[in-house]
Design an enzyme around this catalytic site. Structure first.
Site, short mmCIF file in Angstrom:
data_model
loop_
_atom_site.label_atom_id
_atom_site.label_comp_id
_atom_site.label_asym_id
_atom_site.label_seq_id
_atom_site.Cartn_x
_atom_site.Cartn_y
_atom_site.Cartn_z
CD GLU A 70 3.16 -0.45 2.42
OE1 GLU A 70 3.10 -0.97 1.31
OE2 GLU A 70 3.49 -1.07 3.45
CG ASP A 90 1.21 -2.06 -1.17
OD1 ASP A 90 2.39 -1.66 -1.26
OD2 ASP A 90 0.86 -2.93 -0.35
CB ILE A 92 6.67 -3.17 -3.55
CG1 ILE A 92 7.46 -2.41 -4.63
CG2 ILE A 92 7.06 -4.65 -3.55
CD1 ILE A 92 8.98 -2.60 -4.54
CG ASP A 93 0.56 -6.34 -1.33
OD1 ASP A 93 0.72 -6.00 -0.15
OD2 ASP A 93 -0.13 -7.32 -1.65
CB THR A 95 8.13 -4.94 0.92
OG1 THR A 95 7.23 -3.98 0.38
CG2 THR A 95 9.53 -4.34 0.95
CG ASP A 220 -1.60 -4.48 2.52
OD1 ASP A 220 -0.59 -4.30 1.82
OD2 ASP A 220 -1.60 -4.34 3.76
C1 IPD Z 1 2.22 -6.94 3.14
C2 IPD Z 1 1.76 -8.13 2.35
C3 IPD Z 1 1.72 -9.36 3.22
C4 IPD Z 1 0.90 -9.17 4.47
C5 IPD Z 1 1.30 -7.92 5.22
C6 IPD Z 1 1.27 -6.71 4.29
P1 IPD Z 1 3.56 -4.89 2.04
O1 IPD Z 1 2.23 -5.78 2.33
O2 IPD Z 1 0.52 -7.90 1.76
O3 IPD Z 1 1.14 -10.42 2.53
O4 IPD Z 1 1.08 -10.26 5.30
O5 IPD Z 1 0.39 -7.73 6.29
O6 IPD Z 1 1.63 -5.56 5.02
O7 IPD Z 1 3.98 -4.33 3.37
O8 IPD Z 1 4.58 -5.82 1.49
O9 IPD Z 1 3.07 -3.87 1.11
#
Ligand code: IPD
Length: 277
Positions: A70, A90, A92-93, A95, A220
């Site tokens: 990412e 990812d 930190i999924d 964030t 994700d």
């Molecule tokens: C996000 C999370 C979130 C989702 C966003 C993603 P990130 O990932 O998975 O649940 O709603 O679309 O981008 O940006 O925190 O790695």
């Protein structure tokens, strides 16, 4: 014959543990937040640090493998899936959850060969849950087997989604209308936990019956995809067709029936592709 992808997976679990430790330690300190594409698209120094650590620890052992991460993509690296062994990361999924210490924050790594997910690892850092799944060998949480609920009846289902794409009013309206349509089926409830990878693990262990989303990214989805399918669930495109990892959309569910019923309700909107030029 040695299963070389299993060796990769074992290494991945160790690297994910180290990454998770850094995330957990960072949660104890002040978190400096930066904005990426918009005021709601957040990144922290920990996202960047953890991704660098993961990639360098894997590259050291597997120098010929490819990476899609990412934060690397945010910094301009390409996001193209080839047949080569590829680690999709990812760091930190969730964030936004991390920034607020809302308890669903994960490190998610999926590994593909010939564009097929061979294994997925999702570590839910605050819950201290290590989810692992190897193709054909089942899904586990902290070493114990997990499986989907098996629910076939949408009206008895708990459905997860997220409320992304706030920048475009038309898309945002469709996201809200879709939530309303799902609630009106009716279902038992809709939840938005805030980490796509954790959402998939919640379906994989039967705590929720389905999850759908338009507008997420391959990093994700890659780790969690292995978890859901190995736990006996299904993964498909938002239209009900075959799942495409680079399509930025998916439905996962405890049964094909629940997934197809959700597909039937949803209005699809264009959200681009991860590999768009
Ligand atoms: C996000 C999370 C979130 C989702 C966003 C993603 P990130 O990932 O998975 O649940 O709603 O679309 O981008 O940006 O925190 O790695």
């Amino acid at each position: 014959m040695t299963d070389s992808w299993q060796e990769c997976m074992n290494h991945c679990v160790e690297v994910t543990k180290q990454a998770g430790k850094i995330v957990r330690e960072a949660l104890e300190k002040d978190i400096a937040v930066m904005e990426k594409s918009s005021p709601t698209d957040l990144v922290t120094e920990t996202d960047q640090r953890v991704e660098k650590l993961i990639i360098s620890a894997i590259r050291e052992k597997y120098p010929t493998h490819c990476f899609i991460g990412e934060e690397s993509v945010a910094a301009g690296a390409p996001s193209v899936l080839s047949d080569a062994p590829t680690w999709i990361i990812d760091p930190i999924d969730g964030t936004t959850n991390f920034v607020h210490r809302f308890p669903f924050v994960s490190v998610s790594i999926g590994f593909t060969v010939n564009k097929e997910v061979e294994f997925g690892i999702v570590y839910s850092c605050m819950e201290d849950k290590m989810y692992t799944a190897r193709r054909g060998k089942g899904a586990f949480c902290n070493g114990l087997p997990i499986k989907v609920s098996g629910q076939e009846d949408i009206t008895k289902s708990l459905v997860l989604t997220e409320m992304g794409l706030k920048k475009d009013p038309e898309h945002f309206k469709t996201v809200m209308d879709n939530i309303q349509k799902i609630l009106n089926v009716p279902v038992h409830g809709v939840r938005c936990p805030g980490s796509a990878a954790v959402n998939m693990c919640l379906v994989a262990c039967g705590a929720a019956d389905a999850y759908y989303h338009q507008g997420i990214y391959c990093w994700d989805m890659a780790g969690g995809a292995a978890l859901v399918t190995e736990a006996g669930g299904v993964i498909m495109d938002i239209t009900g067709g075959p799942f495409d990892l680079m399509s930025r959309r998916l439905i996962v569910a405890s049964s094909p029936r629940v997934a197809q019923r959700i597909a039937q309700e949803l209005t699809v909107f264009p959200c681009g592709r991860d590999d768009a030029p």
